[in-house]
Design a protein around this motif. Structure first.
Motif, PDB file in Angstrom:
ATOM      1  N   UNK A  87     -12.663  19.312  45.375  1.00  0.00           N
ATOM      2  CA  UNK A  87     -13.850  20.386  44.937  1.00  0.00           C
ATOM      3  C   UNK A  87     -12.603  20.817  43.279  1.00  0.00           C
ATOM      4  N   UNK A  88     -13.480  20.996  42.576  1.00  0.00           N
ATOM      5  CA  UNK A  88     -12.944  20.990  41.387  1.00  0.00           C
ATOM      6  C   UNK A  88     -12.905  22.583  41.108  1.00  0.00           C
ATOM      7  N   UNK A  89     -12.460  22.748  40.284  1.00  0.00           N
ATOM      8  CA  UNK A  89     -12.087  24.643  39.843  1.00  0.00           C
ATOM      9  C   UNK A  89     -13.665  25.333  39.320  1.00  0.00           C
ATOM     10  N   UNK A  90     -14.680  23.729  39.122  1.00  0.00           N
ATOM     11  CA  UNK A  90     -15.537  24.339  38.040  1.00  0.00           C
ATOM     12  C   UNK A  90     -16.952  24.661  38.832  1.00  0.00           C
ATOM     13  N   UNK A  91     -16.374  24.725  40.686  1.00  0.00           N
ATOM     14  CA  UNK A  91     -17.531  24.806  41.199  1.00  0.00           C
ATOM     15  C   UNK A  91     -18.161  22.801  41.357  1.00  0.00           C
ATOM     16  N   UNK A  92     -17.894  21.867  41.071  1.00  0.00           N
ATOM     17  CA  UNK A  92     -18.265  21.213  41.650  1.00  0.00           C
ATOM     18  C   UNK A  92     -17.313  20.212  43.063  1.00  0.00           C
ATOM     19  N   UNK A  93     -18.314  19.827  43.971  1.00  0.00           N
ATOM     20  CA  UNK A  93     -17.297  18.948  44.849  1.00  0.00           C
ATOM     21  C   UNK A  93     -18.014  17.255  45.453  1.00  0.00           C
ATOM     22  N   UNK A  94     -16.874  16.871  44.222  1.00  0.00           N
ATOM     23  CA  UNK A  94     -17.313  15.109  44.679  1.00  0.00           C
ATOM     24  C   UNK A  94     -17.125  13.837  45.171  1.00  0.00           C
ATOM     25  N   UNK A  95     -17.573  13.062  45.448  1.00  0.00           N
ATOM     26  CA  UNK A  95     -16.567  12.256  45.978  1.00  0.00           C
ATOM     27  C   UNK A  95     -16.447  10.821  44.954  1.00  0.00           C
ATOM     28  N   UNK A  96     -14.957  10.304  45.264  1.00  0.00           N
ATOM     29  CA  UNK A  96     -14.470   9.922  44.396  1.00  0.00           C
ATOM     30  C   UNK A  96     -13.889   8.724  45.117  1.00  0.00           C
ATOM     31  N   UNK A  97     -13.595   6.873  44.731  1.00  0.00           N
ATOM     32  CA  UNK A  97     -12.843   6.625  45.263  1.00  0.00           C
ATOM     33  C   UNK A  97     -11.983   5.772  43.708  1.00  0.00           C
ATOM     34  N   UNK A  98     -11.173   4.887  44.555  1.00  0.00           N
ATOM     35  CA  UNK A  98      -9.676   4.777  44.088  1.00  0.00           C
ATOM     36  C   UNK A  98     -10.158   3.012  44.150  1.00  0.00           C
ATOM     37  N   UNK A  99     -10.060   1.666  44.157  1.00  0.00           N
ATOM     38  CA  UNK A  99     -10.182   0.225  43.831  1.00  0.00           C
ATOM     39  C   UNK A  99      -8.869   0.003  43.268  1.00  0.00           C
ATOM     40  N   UNK A 100      -8.179  -0.172  44.383  1.00  0.00           N
ATOM     41  CA  UNK A 100      -6.397  -1.017  44.064  1.00  0.00           C
ATOM     42  C   UNK A 100      -6.053  -2.130  43.643  1.00  0.00           C
ATOM     43  N   UNK A 101      -7.031  -2.667  44.239  1.00  0.00           N
ATOM     44  CA  UNK A 101      -6.937  -4.390  43.729  1.00  0.00           C
ATOM     45  C   UNK A 101      -7.738  -4.224  42.314  1.00  0.00           C
ATOM     46  N   UNK A 102      -8.345  -3.353  41.647  1.00  0.00           N
ATOM     47  CA  UNK A 102      -8.638  -3.680  40.531  1.00  0.00           C
ATOM     48  C   UNK A 102      -8.052  -1.722  40.073  1.00  0.00           C
ATOM     49  N   UNK A 103      -7.343  -1.925  39.626  1.00  0.00           N
ATOM     50  CA  UNK A 103      -7.893  -0.085  39.241  1.00  0.00           C
ATOM     51  C   UNK A 103      -8.628   0.237  38.337  1.00  0.00           C
ATOM     52  N   UNK A 104      -9.470   1.622  39.345  1.00  0.00           N
ATOM     53  CA  UNK A 104     -10.571   2.213  38.748  1.00  0.00           C
ATOM     54  C   UNK A 104     -10.562   3.309  39.899  1.00  0.00           C
ATOM     55  N   UNK A 105     -11.254   4.284  38.387  1.00  0.00           N
ATOM     56  CA  UNK A 105     -11.674   5.612  39.167  1.00  0.00           C
ATOM     57  C   UNK A 105     -13.385   5.025  39.431  1.00  0.00           C
ATOM     58  N   UNK A 106     -14.284   6.208  40.134  1.00  0.00           N
ATOM     59  CA  UNK A 106     -15.585   6.175  40.111  1.00  0.00           C
ATOM     60  C   UNK A 106     -16.169   7.707  41.059  1.00  0.00           C
ATOM     61  N   UNK A 107     -17.068   7.412  40.162  1.00  0.00           N
ATOM     62  CA  UNK A 107     -17.622   9.144  41.079  1.00  0.00           C
ATOM     63  C   UNK A 107     -18.743   8.505  41.788  1.00  0.00           C
ATOM     64  N   UNK A 108     -19.219   8.166  42.712  1.00  0.00           N
ATOM     65  CA  UNK A 108     -20.002   8.029  43.838  1.00  0.00           C
ATOM     66  C   UNK A 108     -20.827   9.333  44.494  1.00  0.00           C
ATOM     67  N   UNK A 109     -20.563  10.408  44.266  1.00  0.00           N
ATOM     68  CA  UNK A 109     -20.934  11.160  45.260  1.00  0.00           C
ATOM     69  C   UNK A 109     -21.213  12.613  44.871  1.00  0.00           C
ATOM     70  N   UNK A 110     -22.235  13.247  45.490  1.00  0.00           N
ATOM     71  CA  UNK A 110     -21.997  15.097  45.314  1.00  0.00           C
ATOM     72  C   UNK A 110     -22.157  15.200  46.446  1.00  0.00           C
ATOM     73  N   UNK A 111     -21.201  16.479  46.611  1.00  0.00           N
ATOM     74  CA  UNK A 111     -21.967  17.732  48.070  1.00  0.00           C
ATOM     75  C   UNK A 111     -22.413  18.149  47.622  1.00  0.00           C
ATOM     76  N   UNK A 112     -23.342  19.085  48.403  1.00  0.00           N
ATOM     77  CA  UNK A 112     -24.117  19.544  48.525  1.00  0.00           C
ATOM     78  C   UNK A 112     -23.363  21.687  47.997  1.00  0.00           C
TER      79      UNK A 112
END
Length: 492
Positions: A467-492
């Motif tokens: 939950x961001x302070x700007x009001x966006x609720x996002x779905x993030x994931x991290x890939x340990x084998x190939x380190x990196x961060x991604x956003x894949x979805x947004x909650x209502x």
């Protein structure tokens, strides 16, 4: 004898019905067999002539057959399609006589008493049958006799035409199993030296009955004509069509709707009597100039209620050109489904009748296949946890069960800057600078290794709800084998 006509019966046996049906649609050369799983083993079910010449036989284990014949080609048998094909052949056989029934899973039985002369006699009739079936690519054997049992025996063990009269003279040299006896009984008879039908006929009846029961003598008497055996023809499936011819031509939409209502009432009564519901209606309107126009109505659910169906015809009927008038209406249901009668109780039940009617109305404009809904799928991968299916051919899913919440909006992964396995405090996504106020997780999801998916080449994922302070609720994931961060979805 009945009504002065000698009873004559034709038995048609298709020794390779299943394989012939398959090879008609998928021609192959060389040894071929259909297999079926029986007693936890894959066994041969039906073979073509090339496979039989290799020494293979029905009920042989598939592994043994491949050892004997490495070139053997196999496919899984489809019992339902084989039965439907046999029903088609039964319908074809009604051109020779009206009394046609099924004989097991690979044969037909016909009562041709009084009809063979229409084809120039029994031999000409059989020749015409054989020619038609051979053109269709089917192997066939015939038996003609005075009784059903004798005709079956001749078709399976001594193909031929028995002249009217003494059936024993034509059957006495055939094996005892030609009386439609099971293998255990014929083996026991062979141990007593009773191997042929003639041997059984010459044996005293009382000892046979005491040892084996009445079934053997019943089959013998049926084959020799001492005991009558009926042929029960299959009834043709019901046809759901009605027609009305008008004394005076009509052209007003109100009059056409009134005629359609009258036809619907009759047709729906027949549907209810057979516990069926219509999915597709075709209304044909014949004009006085012999031109015809059709109005097709496709329903989102099977229905047999004329009051609900009639208003759905309004749009189609409003577009017809009545010309100088319509003098005949023909209504037919071309596709039906089972619609069992439901028990009416004092408890009010929620139905989707209004939704189904809405889907039907919209479907008449854009097509039922274009109205779709989401359905749950059996997969823990977010992208594969749902499917899109036509709403008219599926039911609304009652309760999407998920252990962890999923975002309402799901999209392909979008990379963001981040270091470490914990969500970054600040990141930039879609040209927006965001600050995380709260993060919940991780939820580890591993790829389905048995399926190839380019999106999951990076390996397992650790998902976070942020939950961001700007009001966006996002779905993030991290890939340990190939380190990196991604956003894949947004909650209502």
């Amino acid at each position: 004898m009945f009504d002065g006509i000698t009873r004559r019966v034709v038995s048609i046996w298709f020794p390779r019905l299943a394989s012939d049906r398959f090879l008609r649609q998928h021609p192959l050369s060389g040894p071929f067999a259909l297999t079926i799983n029986h007693s936890n083993a894959n066994r041969l079910y039906c073979l073509n002539i090339e496979a039989m010449r290799q020494g293979l036989h029905q009920d042989m284990a598939h592994s043994d057959a491949r050892a004997f014949c490495p070139d053997l080609q196999t496919k899984t048998a489809d019992i339902y399609q084989d039965h439907q094909f046999l029903l088609t052949l039964r319908h074809w056989a009604t051109r020779y006589c009206p009394w046609v029934g099924l004989e097991g899973r690979d044969g037909l039985i016909l009562d041709i008493s009084g009809s063979s002369h229409l084809f120039g006699g029994e031999e000409s009739m059989l020749a015409d049958m054989r020619a038609g079936l051979m053109r269709a690519g089917l192997s066939v054997q015939f038996g003609v006799a005075d009784t059903r049992g004798a005709a079956w025996a001749l078709a399976h063990y001594g193909e031929g035409l028995a002249s009217p009269g003494n059936m024993l003279s034509h059957l006495q040299n055939l094996p005892a199993t030609a009386l439609r006896l099971d293998g255990k009984t014929t083996t026991a008879l062979a141990r007593l030296g009773l191997r042929t039908i003639g041997d059984l006929a010459a044996t005293p009846r009382a000892p046979l009955t005491r040892r084996f029961g009445p079934r053997i003598l019943l089959r013998l008497d049926q084959a020799l004509g001492r005991q009558r055996e009926e042929i029960t023809p299959l009834a043709d499936p019901p046809h759901y069509r009605v027609r009305i011819t008008l004394p005076d031509p009509i052209g007003l939409i109100h009059d056409v709707m009134a005629g359609t209502e009258r036809l619907l009432t009759q047709l729906c009564a027949k549907l209810k009597a057979h516990e069926r519901g219509a999915r597709v209606f075709v209304l044909t309107l014949r004009r006085v100039d012999q031109d015809q126009q059709e109005v097709e109505l496709r329903l989102a659910r099977p229905l047999s209620d004329p009051l609900r169906i009639l208003p759905l015809f309004e749009k189609g009927l409003a577009e017809i050109d009545a010309g100088f008038g319509i003098d005949q209406l023909h209504l037919e249901s071309t596709q039906t489904e089972a619609l069992p009668t439901q028990q009416i109780t004092h408890v009010e039940t929620k139905t989707d009748d209004q939704l189904d009617d809405l889907i039907t109305r919209i479907g008449t404009r854009i097509g039922l296949e274009n109205i779709q809904r989401f359905q749950p799928a059996d997969s823990h991968i977010p992208e594969r946890s749902f499917i899109v299916a036509p709403a008219a051919y599926t039911t609304a899913a009652s309760g999407w069960v998920s252990k962890n919440p999923r975002p309402l909006c799901l999209f392909p992964p979008e990379p963001i800057a981040g270091i470490g396995s914990h969500p970054p405090e600040r990141f930039r996504w879609r040209r927006i600078s965001l600050t995380i106020g709260r993060a919940t997780g991780p939820e580890r999801i591993t790829p389905e290794w048995w399926l190839e998916d380019d999106n999951w080449l990076s390996g397992l994922r650790d998902y976070w709800q942020v939950e961001t302070t700007q009001g966006r609720r996002l779905w993030l994931f991290y890939t340990p084998q190939k380190p990196g961060w991604f956003v894949q979805g947004e909650f209502a």
